[in-house]
Design a protein around this motif. Structure first.
Motif, PDB file in Angstrom:
ATOM      1  N   ASP A  42      65.459  27.451 -39.527  1.00  0.00           N
ATOM      2  CA  ASP A  42      65.021  28.030 -40.429  1.00  0.00           C
ATOM      3  C   ASP A  42      66.385  28.657 -41.012  1.00  0.00           C
ATOM      4  OD1 ASP A  42      63.352  29.653 -42.570  1.00  0.00           O
ATOM      5  OD2 ASP A  42      64.357  30.924 -41.617  1.00  0.00           O
ATOM      6  N   GLY A  88      63.086  26.124 -33.745  1.00  0.00           N
ATOM      7  CA  GLY A  88      63.608  27.092 -34.572  1.00  0.00           C
ATOM      8  C   GLY A  88      64.603  28.085 -35.763  1.00  0.00           C
ATOM      9  N   ASP A  99      61.536  25.443 -28.328  1.00  0.00           N
ATOM     10  CA  ASP A  99      61.511  26.618 -29.518  1.00  0.00           C
ATOM     11  C   ASP A  99      62.549  26.523 -30.017  1.00  0.00           C
ATOM     12  OD1 ASP A  99      58.944  25.235 -28.685  1.00  0.00           O
ATOM     13  OD2 ASP A  99      57.981  27.070 -27.535  1.00  0.00           O
TER      14      ASP A  99
END
Length: 276
Positions: free
Chosen positions: A82, A79, A75
């Protein structure tokens, strides 16, 4: 079984109180109870249904703990996409990544001198990285990550000056480097320093970089398009040989260079932080 234990205990108490059984029936009873007592103390290697359930629960718990850490890392990597696109407080946007000027680069040898600069360097494609897999071994505290970037392009312009003996040459033009399928694997194993409050210690760090194919195009090196294509073919072959012969050595060098950096970073965390 409980009744048998009570009977044996009662007989043991009676014997110490001075009660004796002297007839034949009593002797048979004592002999029988003696055999049962031996059978009672013998260990059993049979795995019961309760044992099977406990083993399954422990395996499930270990798998869940392992998956929690692996999923948390996955995760975090997802993430980071971005930040690759928009940047953050520390990093600028990395796709596209633009640098107005890089250089000068210089190379000197006997009777040879080369000087060059890159302009409007731009890299694209990093945002499309794929997290292939993340593995975590709780017992060994080992972490494995593999990331694939399907493609990367580097474009821009250059200027160069070369002197060979008394001959000088100026060149300039555009360049494009296309990388097909770049894979990066990182294997990390950590330990804990109990005397230091359980902080994490880096024990192993191995980085493996694989580039499946590369294509390089440079124009403006010479005035003749024929000679320019010949130089491009030579640069292309040299790049392929470099990937085959030197990329493994580069991966080892990068692992050594980053070891101290990662070790210093992990020293700020404990095992609870890793598993929590």
């Amino acid at each position: 079984m409980k009744l048998l234990v009570l009977v044996v205990a009662a007989l043991y108490a009676c014997a110490h109180a001075g009660v004796t059984i002297q007839n034949e029936i009593g002797d048979n009873i004592k002999a029988h109870l003696g055999r049962q007592e031996l059978q009672f103390h013998a260990g059993s290697t049979v795995i019961t249904d309760d044992d099977q359930q406990l083993i399954a629960e422990l395996q499930t718990r270990e798998t869940q703990d392992r998956n929690l850490v692996a999923n948390a890392i996955r995760d975090a990597l997802e993430g980071f996409r971005d930040d690759v696109i928009n940047g953050n407080d520390v990093l600028p946007p990395l796709d596209p990544f633009h640098v107005p000027h890089i250089g000068p680069f210089e190379y000197s040898a006997t009777a040879i001198r080369v000087r060059g600069n890159l302009h409007n360097f731009q890299m694209e494609g990093l945002r499309w990285y794929v997290v292939d897999h993340v593995t975590f071994n709780t017992l060994r505290l080992a972490l494995g990550v593999q990331i694939t970037v399907p493609w990367l392009t580097f474009t821009g312009s250059y200027d160069a000056f070369a002197r060979v003996a008394l001959v000088t040459h100026n060149a300039g033009g555009n360049y494009r480097v296309f990388i097909n399928r770049l894979q990066t694997s990182v294997d990390v194993r950590v330990g804990t320093n109990i005397l230091g409050g359980g902080t994490l210690i880096l024990r192993e760090l191995n980085i493996d970089i694989v580039i499946h194919n590369i294509n390089i195009q440079i124009d403006g090196m010479v005035g003749s398009s024929l000679l320019n294509n010949m130089i491009n073919a030579w640069v292309q072959n040299m790049a392929q040989n470099l990937l085959r012969d030197e990329l493994e050595a580069f991966s080892q060098l990068l692992s050594q260079q980053l070891f101290d950096v990662v070790a210093e970073f992990l020293a700020n965390f404990t095992l609870d932080d890793l598993l929590g």
